[in-house]
Motif scaffolding. Structure first.
Motif, PDB file in Angstrom:
ATOM      1  N   SER B  46       0.839  -1.207   0.000  1.00 51.14           N
ATOM      2  CA  SER B  46       0.000   0.000   0.000  1.00 51.14           C
ATOM      3  C   SER B  46       0.866   1.246   0.000  1.00 51.14           C
ATOM      4  CB  SER B  46      -0.895   0.035   1.231  1.00 51.14           C
ATOM      5  OG  SER B  46      -1.761  -1.062   1.232  1.00 51.14           O
ATOM      6  N   ASP B 177      -5.794  -0.360  -4.622  1.00 52.43           N
ATOM      7  CA  ASP B 177      -5.238  -0.934  -3.400  1.00 52.43           C
ATOM      8  C   ASP B 177      -6.212  -1.961  -2.838  1.00 52.43           C
ATOM      9  OD1 ASP B 177      -3.805  -1.583  -1.196  1.00 52.43           O
ATOM     10  OD2 ASP B 177      -3.848   0.402  -0.267  1.00 52.43           O
ATOM     11  N   GLU B 178      -5.955  -3.212  -3.103  1.00 50.99           N
ATOM     12  CA  GLU B 178      -6.807  -4.312  -2.641  1.00 50.99           C
ATOM     13  C   GLU B 178      -8.288  -4.003  -2.844  1.00 50.99           C
ATOM     14  OE1 GLU B 178      -5.837  -6.437   0.833  1.00 50.99           O
ATOM     15  OE2 GLU B 178      -3.819  -5.610   1.010  1.00 50.99           O
TER      16      GLU B 178
HETATM   17 MG   LIG Z   1      -2.211  -2.535   2.211  1.00 54.24          MG
END
Ligand SMILES: [Mg+2]
Ligand SMILES: Nc1ncnc2c1ncn2[C@@H]1O[C@H](COP(=O)(O)OP(=O)(O)OP(=O)(O)O)[C@@H](O)[C@H]1O
Lengths: 226, 261
Positions: B46, B177-178
């Protein structure tokens, strides 16, 4: 004279007193909101001495009785060159008093803001000011609205105290009526009814606004129009 | 491929206090390429992604987008200073960022969410913004939800709105991000489907993900992060199936053990 006759006789005076009460409450609230919002914003600036001053303001106001603050301004003020009419002193005091409470509520509101929503806005290149008025303030307003209302309601009751420095509000008029007629009960009845209706109106109206404000969080209600 | 890369990351370092989170990361992402970042929790995925659009300020090294240094005034290393807010905002508006937690604005309806950046950042008129917003919502299949509030949508729908909001800005690069990590398993597919579509249309994408299927079938390349370093990077099949790095093999083994029950 019986109670109703007394009240009828004094009605014009009582009504004008009620008007003054509402007026001081309204002005005090607006002033308080302005002070509270400014203090909360200023507290976000990284200036140490300023932080201390604002902290002390909040602590003192929240730690002392409203009556004392009122005396200090109205009776103590002239000795340091602040000469205010009773009405002005009353309104200023209500504003400064409520301001400290509002400041704390706003601060908590700022701290409770979901960081992600602000990050999303800045990831698109929105300016700090746009983020403040489009994202932060509306979100915060919804969250702190109930606390604001409860401060407004407490403030409505503090207005009673202004009669002590001769602001001709309802309490003041009721007192003169009582002195002239020895009819304590009429006065109490008038005050009770007035404040009950007043607080009830504020509460009802707020509930309505709160319902509108939080529509978006209700899964059950109908879709909105864009 | 001797053009300037879309993203050029060189020796990027990032510390939080005494914790070194990125420890000399270098990676190029080319136009229309899809790169997946994988790695264990806390490895810095991240942070790296957030450094690309400067949501996080990197301490050393360089990140260049289309050759332009991100976040800093382009000068020699020692005396570099952060770029002005104005420049940063300008640099950011062509980069779409999709968050794990969607980060929609809950007090605005779906269409208002999508229009907001168009109105405030692109300065479009309301009529033009509505049209563009509707096109973006159509792309993620949510035209019928235009007037709903985000909290009334499922997680998958919310994430698709977030993607539409980013797409409406017509970014030249998208960072994820995910994007599916906080979704119920049955909702993951609809979001991945949208992302697949974007990849097919040639969008440049960097995707932090734990969806190995997506990495294997959609990504052109996969980079594996371990304790702030990229320890393996290459074509997805190569990294996911033939990596010589013990850490990568171990990570993927754990993943297989978990997903195959
Ligand atoms: Mg992360
Ligand atoms: N703002 C911050 N302040 C301090 N430490 C941070 C901050 N952000 C991240 N970290 C730390 O940096 C390390 C890397 O975090 P990062 O979020 O980049 O990992 P990640 O690979 O994305 O992990 P995950 O898969 O759990 O999302 C972690 O140890 C984390 O605790």
């Amino acid at each position: 004279m019986n109670m109703l006759q007394t009240l009828w006789h004094y009605a014009p005076l009582l009504l004008s007193g009620a008007g003054v009460t509402l007026w001081t409450w309204l002005l005090g609230s607006v002033l308080g909101l302005a002070i509270g919002a400014s203090v909360a914003l200023l507290r976000r600036l990284p200036v140490r001495p300023l932080q201390w001053v604002l902290r002390i303001y909040i602590e003192i106001i929240r730690g002392t009785p409203f009556l004392l603050q009122l005396f200090l301004l109205y009776s103590g003020g002239p000795s340091i060159g602040i000469r205010l009419s009773a009405l002005t002193a009353g309104v200023v005091c209500l504003g400064v008093h409520a301001g400290a409470y509002f400041a704390e509520v706003f601060r908590a509101g700022f701290e409770g803001l979901p960081k992600g929503q602000i990050e999303a806005a800045s990831s698109f290149g929105m300016t700090s000011f746009q983020i403040l008025y489009r994202i932060s303030l509306p979100t915060m307003l919804v969250a702190i609205f109930p606390s604001i209302v409860s401060i407004l309601i407490s403030l409505s009751k503090e207005t009673v105290i202004l009669s002590i420095i001769t602001v001709p509000n309802l309490m003041y008029q009721v007192q003169s009526m009582t002195v002239e007629t020895y009819s304590a009960f009429s006065g109490i009845a008038a005050l009770a009814v007035f404040y009950w209706v007043f607080v009830e109106c504020v509460a009802r109206f707020s509930a309505l606004i709160e319902y509108r404000l939080t529509l978006f969080a209700r899964r059950d209600s109908a879709e909105v129009r864009a | 491929m001797n053009k300037v890369p879309k993203i050029a990351i060189r020796d990027v370092c990032k510390r939080f206090g005494t914790l070194t989170v990125l420890d000399g990361v270098s990676l190029d992402v080319h136009q229309s390429e899809v790169v997946c970042l994988i790695g264990a929790s806390g490895s810095g995925k991240s942070t790296l992604l957030r450094c690309i659009n400067f949501l996080e300020a990197y301490d050393a090294g360089e990140i260049r987008i289309d050759g332009h240094l991100m976040g800093y005034v382009d000068a020699a290393q020692k005396q570099r200073r952060p770029m002005s807010d104005r420049m940063l905002r300008q640099a950011r508006r062509d980069i779409g960022f999709v968050f794990q937690q969607f980060n929609l604005w809950p007090h605005m309806s779906v269409i208002q969410n999508v229009m907001e950046p168009l109105l405030r950042v692109r300065g479009l008129s309301a009529e033009v913004a509505v049209k563009r917003g509707e096109v973006a919502l159509d792309r993620v299949g949510l035209t019928d939800k235009r007037n709903s509030y985000p909290l009334r949508l499922s997680g998958g729908q919310q994430q698709r709105v977030a993607i539409a909001r980013a797409l409406a800005m017509e970014p030249s690069l998208m960072l994820f991000d995910e994007p599916t990590s906080s979704l119920d398993p049955e909702l993951v597919g609809e979001v991945l489907q949208v992302m697949k579509g974007l990849a097919a249309e040639g969008m440049t994408m960097v995707v932090v993900t734990h969806e190995m299927g997506f990495a294997a079938h959609v990504a052109d390349r996969v980079a594996f992060l371990d304790r702030g370093r990229i320890i393996d990077v290459g074509p997805s099949q190569q990294v996911l199936h033939e990596s010589k790095e013990a850490r990568v093999q171990q990570f993927l083994q754990t993943y297989h053990d978990r997903t195959n029950f």
